[in-house]
Write an enzyme that holds these catalytic residues in place. Structure first.
Site, PDB file in Angstrom:
ATOM      1  N   HIS A 164       0.818  -1.220   0.000  1.00  0.00           N
ATOM      2  CA  HIS A 164       0.000   0.000   0.000  1.00  0.00           C
ATOM      3  C   HIS A 164       0.851   1.269   0.000  1.00  0.00           C
ATOM      4  O   HIS A 164       0.323   2.367  -0.167  1.00  0.00           O
ATOM      5  CB  HIS A 164      -0.890   0.049   1.258  1.00  0.00           C
ATOM      6  CG  HIS A 164      -1.950  -1.006   1.305  1.00  0.00           C
ATOM      7  ND1 HIS A 164      -1.885  -2.104   2.135  1.00  0.00           N
ATOM      8  CD2 HIS A 164      -3.115  -1.128   0.621  1.00  0.00           C
ATOM      9  CE1 HIS A 164      -2.958  -2.854   1.973  1.00  0.00           C
ATOM     10  NE2 HIS A 164      -3.716  -2.299   1.054  1.00  0.00           N
ATOM     11  N   LYS A 203      -7.095  -9.516 -10.565  1.00  0.00           N
ATOM     12  CA  LYS A 203      -7.190 -10.770  -9.823  1.00  0.00           C
ATOM     13  C   LYS A 203      -7.824 -11.842 -10.700  1.00  0.00           C
ATOM     14  O   LYS A 203      -8.682 -11.562 -11.520  1.00  0.00           O
ATOM     15  CB  LYS A 203      -8.012 -10.574  -8.548  1.00  0.00           C
ATOM     16  CG  LYS A 203      -7.390  -9.552  -7.605  1.00  0.00           C
ATOM     17  CD  LYS A 203      -8.238  -9.367  -6.371  1.00  0.00           C
ATOM     18  CE  LYS A 203      -7.613  -8.334  -5.442  1.00  0.00           C
ATOM     19  NZ  LYS A 203      -7.627  -6.988  -5.962  1.00  0.00           N
ATOM     20  N   THR A 254       7.867 -11.831   1.610  1.00  0.00           N
ATOM     21  CA  THR A 254       9.079 -12.523   2.031  1.00  0.00           C
ATOM     22  C   THR A 254       8.714 -13.991   2.222  1.00  0.00           C
ATOM     23  O   THR A 254       7.557 -14.380   2.043  1.00  0.00           O
ATOM     24  CB  THR A 254       9.619 -11.957   3.354  1.00  0.00           C
ATOM     25  OG1 THR A 254       8.668 -12.215   4.395  1.00  0.00           O
ATOM     26  CG2 THR A 254       9.856 -10.453   3.254  1.00  0.00           C
TER      27      THR A 254
END
Length: 428
Positions: free
Chosen positions: A47, A81, A234
């Protein structure tokens, strides 16, 4: 007033812009907004591009609106998406909104009047808007042909999963958000990531068709990593802005571990440093890349802004302890949770405190009570080579005894084999 669009342009953030938008913004203070989906109770680094866009917008003298999608969060957005999102309950959305409001307040100046930032929730205007009124007052202005021409819709319709009516109508709902803010707050600009272009221009079209008004659109580049992996992820998942979800140390390390090719892009996008400062840092970095000057400047800047100077200091000291010559006193200042976070991913071994009651030699501790070494012989060999430290003190003899007094915070023993290999013993 400064030129907001030019600021985004030199930073490499600008993707698409509607004709005459730059000219409109240069006329004087304008109100503009970005929408944030309350799909979690924290924002994450994904964001941050949009947060930085609003920061630059406010710094340029304009009035930023942060729209939190209390209503749209219960619907979902198909843009970019391939599958439909899980819909959320009203209670889940309300909980998430509170966390997001607190975080956005760290980045934007929320104050009355002038160009103070404003937070709005689209649930406030949708909660009493019934379906028949919506399709009569909004739906009639946008044709199905127009909606189906959008890339985000085309991709889903051509795929195997198709698209529900709920998500098909999302662009109308988002378009009405823009109309409502334009009508009631004189909000003339909507900004967002490049995948939002179709939804944003649906809003400008609705404003034009419904009231004959003029509104503008601007989108920013989607951030990608040069190695092809997803930005903001990560091995352990998303990098959150909430320190309870991602510790300031891990947050700092995420930026510090940026590749040289990525950091030159990211330092422009995620810091407020000006062009001259960045170019100076780049010159210094290029002379000695091993010093990671750009990575450190980026990590320091964004960690302070997201968390605090104190959080940065703790993150730097943690890094120094693990990868440099940090001292044990720092570790003693941390609580148990912080120590465990710091050593997350490091091999951990648990022993009973009673094992340390009368003292235990290093060889037995590391090869029998734990399996840090495969044998006592290996412990002795490493000690002789000067490669073993316990609690940051080099072990001189494998027979050196350790007892309860050696526990850090009455709980931990830190073992270091070589420079980089850490192990944590937890005494219970």
């Amino acid at each position: 007033m400064t030129n907001f669009v030019e600021e985004l342009r030199w930073r490499g953030m600008l993707h698409d812009i509607m004709p005459n938008t730059e000219e409109k913004l240069n006329e004087g203070m304008c109100a503009g907004y970005i929408g944030f989906d309350p799909t979690a109770d924290s924002l994450h680094v994904g964001h941050l591009t949009q947060i930085m866009t609003l920061i630059h917008f406010q710094r340029a003298g304009h009035k930023p609106f942060a729209l939190v999608g209390g209503a749209t969060g219960m619907v979902g957005d198909p843009s970019g998406k391939s599958a439909e999102r899980n819909l959320q309950t009203e209670e889940m959305v309300d909980h998430n909104l509170k966390g997001m409001k607190e975080q956005l307040s760290k980045f934007l100046k929320f104050e009355d009047g002038g160009n103070g930032a404003v937070m709005v929730n689209n649930a406030d205007w949708f909660k009493n808007f019934n379906f028949l009124d919506f399709i009569r007052d909004v739906g009639k202005h946008i044709t199905v042909n127009y909606m189906m021409a959008k890339d985000s819709v085309k991709k889903r319709l051509e795929g195997d999963t198709g698209m529900s009516f709920t998500e098909f109508t999302y662009q109308l709902v988002q378009g009405y958000d823009f109309y409502y803010l334009w009508k009631h707050y004189n909000c003339v600009l909507q900004m967002g990531g490049s995948d939002q272009w179709g939804n944003i221009v649906t809003g400008t079209e609705l404003i034009r068709r419904k009231d004959g008004g003029t509104a503008y659109a601007l989108t920013t580049q989607l951030i990608k990593k040069s190695d092809g992996t997803k930005f903001g992820k990560t091995e352990s998942g998303a990098v959150w802005l909430d320190p309870e979800k991602t510790s300031p140390y891990k947050f700092y390390q995420f930026w510090l571990n940026s590749s040289d090719s990525d950091v030159k892009t990211w330092i422009r996008i995620f810091t407020l440093k000006n062009k001259e400062e960045i170019e100076q840092l780049e010159q210094e970095h290029d002379k000695a890349p091993h010093l990671r000057i750009l990575q450190k400047a980026l990590a320091e800047d964004i960690t302070v802004r997201t968390h605090s100077k104190e959080a940065l200091d703790a993150a730097v000291k943690t890094s120094e302890f693990l990868f440099g010559n940090g001292d044990l006193e720092f570790l003693k200042t941390l609580d148990s949770k912080s120590v465990l976070e710091m050593f997350e991913g490091v091999p951990q071994f648990r022993i009973a405190k009673t094992e340390l009651g009368d003292g235990i030699d290093a060889a037995s501790l590391l090869a029998e009570k734990t399996s840090i070494f495969p044998s006592k012989g290996e412990v002795k060999k490493t000690v002789q080579g000067g490669g073993l430290s316990i609690n940051k003190v080099k072990v001189a003899e494998a027979s050196t005894s350790y007892n309860l007094s050696n526990l850090i915070s009455d709980e931990f023993i830190v073992v270091q084999k070589g420079k980089r290999n850490y192990f944590l013993i937890i005494a219970e």
